[in-house]
Design a protein around this motif. Sequence first.
Motif, mmCIF file in Angstrom:
data_model
loop_
_atom_site.group_PDB
_atom_site.id
_atom_site.type_symbol
_atom_site.label_atom_id
_atom_site.label_comp_id
_atom_site.label_asym_id
_atom_site.label_seq_id
_atom_site.Cartn_x
_atom_site.Cartn_y
_atom_site.Cartn_z
ATOM 1 N N GLY A 64 0.799 -1.214 0.000
ATOM 2 C CA GLY A 64 0.000 0.000 0.000
ATOM 3 C C GLY A 64 0.835 1.269 0.000
ATOM 4 N N TYR A 65 0.131 2.392 0.064
ATOM 5 C CA TYR A 65 0.770 3.701 0.167
ATOM 6 C C TYR A 65 0.610 4.194 1.600
ATOM 7 C CZ TYR A 65 1.086 8.822 -0.056
ATOM 8 O OH TYR A 65 1.387 10.138 0.195
ATOM 9 N N HIS A 66 1.703 4.106 2.366
ATOM 10 C CA HIS A 66 1.690 4.489 3.775
ATOM 11 C C HIS A 66 2.825 5.483 4.028
ATOM 12 C CE1 HIS A 66 -1.222 1.344 4.655
ATOM 13 N NE2 HIS A 66 -0.459 0.491 3.998
ATOM 14 N N SER A 155 6.359 3.427 3.504
ATOM 15 C CA SER A 155 6.733 2.096 3.976
ATOM 16 C C SER A 155 7.443 1.280 2.914
ATOM 17 C CB SER A 155 5.480 1.338 4.444
ATOM 18 O OG SER A 155 4.544 1.221 3.379
ATOM 19 N N ARG A 156 7.367 1.699 1.662
ATOM 20 C CA ARG A 156 8.034 1.005 0.559
ATOM 21 C C ARG A 156 9.224 1.798 0.038
ATOM 22 N NH1 ARG A 156 3.065 -0.446 -3.407
ATOM 23 N NH2 ARG A 156 4.808 -0.955 -4.808
ATOM 24 N N SER A 183 -3.305 4.567 1.941
ATOM 25 C CA SER A 183 -4.042 3.312 2.030
ATOM 26 C C SER A 183 -4.506 3.089 3.470
ATOM 27 C CB SER A 183 -3.160 2.145 1.591
ATOM 28 O OG SER A 183 -2.701 2.316 0.264
ATOM 29 N N LYS A 184 -5.518 2.280 3.641
ATOM 30 C CA LYS A 184 -6.023 1.973 4.977
ATOM 31 C C LYS A 184 -4.971 1.190 5.757
ATOM 32 C CE LYS A 184 -9.812 -0.322 7.419
ATOM 33 N NZ LYS A 184 -11.068 -1.114 7.269
ATOM 34 N N LEU A 185 -4.737 1.605 6.997
ATOM 35 C CA LEU A 185 -3.765 0.895 7.822
ATOM 36 C C LEU A 185 -4.230 -0.533 8.080
ATOM 37 C CD1 LEU A 185 -2.790 3.559 10.508
ATOM 38 C CD2 LEU A 185 -1.290 2.544 8.792
ATOM 39 N N PRO A 186 -3.333 -1.504 7.935
ATOM 40 C CA PRO A 186 -3.734 -2.892 8.202
ATOM 41 C C PRO A 186 -3.979 -3.113 9.682
ATOM 42 C CG PRO A 186 -1.374 -2.766 7.807
ATOM 43 C CD PRO A 186 -1.922 -1.400 7.510
ATOM 44 N N ARG A 187 -4.810 -4.066 9.968
ATOM 45 C CA ARG A 187 -5.092 -4.416 11.361
ATOM 46 C C ARG A 187 -3.908 -5.172 11.943
ATOM 47 N NH1 ARG A 187 -10.294 -7.914 13.604
ATOM 48 N NH2 ARG A 187 -9.694 -7.850 15.825
ATOM 49 N N SER A 188 -3.552 -4.822 13.170
ATOM 50 C CA SER A 188 -2.406 -5.470 13.815
ATOM 51 C C SER A 188 -2.641 -6.966 13.975
ATOM 52 C CB SER A 188 -2.163 -4.846 15.191
ATOM 53 O OG SER A 188 -1.199 -5.587 15.892
#
Length: 266
Positions: A64-66, A155-156, A183-188
């Motif tokens: 994603g785009y973070h 992050s990339r 992008s939506k943050l992933p769930r931990s």
Amino acid sequence: MRVRSARPLELVAAAALATALLMATGCGSRQPDGGGESQERDHRARQVAAAWNGSPAAAAWRSGYHPLGEVTQLPQGGLRGKADKQAYRARSFVLRGQLPGNRRKDGRVTWRGDGSLTRPLLAAKEAYKTLTPHHTEPHLTVTGARLGEMSVTTSRGPAVVPAWLFNLEGYDSPLKQPAVTPSKLPRSPIERTTDVPGHPVRQLLALSPDGRSVTVAAQHGACDKGVVVDVLETRGSVVLSGSVKPDKDRKPGDLCTKRQSSSGSR
């Protein structure tokens, strides 16, 4: 505090997400950190790394785009004068002029040698609102904007993204703000805990251009001597956990209720 890695931190996502999971209680012990507490933090860090590595969250973070750290870019040469710097710290902006409408719905985020991603494009008015504008004195004056590009640490790795270039009164170069939504943050992949001794690493502030150093803000109490941030590196993650340097001169019964945040470089 600035932590340096032996290899590029492309996967510093684990630091960004996992440090929030290394929750702590209390204001630090009066006694030097015992081996038991250190072992508990190390055990927790390894649990976080094991949960992160190979997880759907890790895959989402890498695809994603973070953005990482501060994304707003100041005019070339920075802000001039105490008043302008104070206004920026307070996020005090005033709009004097028209902002353009949005003719495009999407924008493209591009990584050098690592593909691209299409993300929804923010209108200039929406991007202006992300600056958290409110009118106090002193303030910075925005006189207009145009759509351009900027480089953002993600992050990339570094990415080129569409950006709104806001004209500031008194400056020849613009203030830049990303024009695409993250992008939506992933769930931990692991639950929080409050049972680990130490203090939280509160915030990821910046990632160095070479991807090997990360600057974080860590919390400590008013009655101790500062922060220690331990680093656990695995093949797929970097996990940070915080503790404090105890004040050996504190007397039994002394209160320690105030908290402080520390950030810096080493």
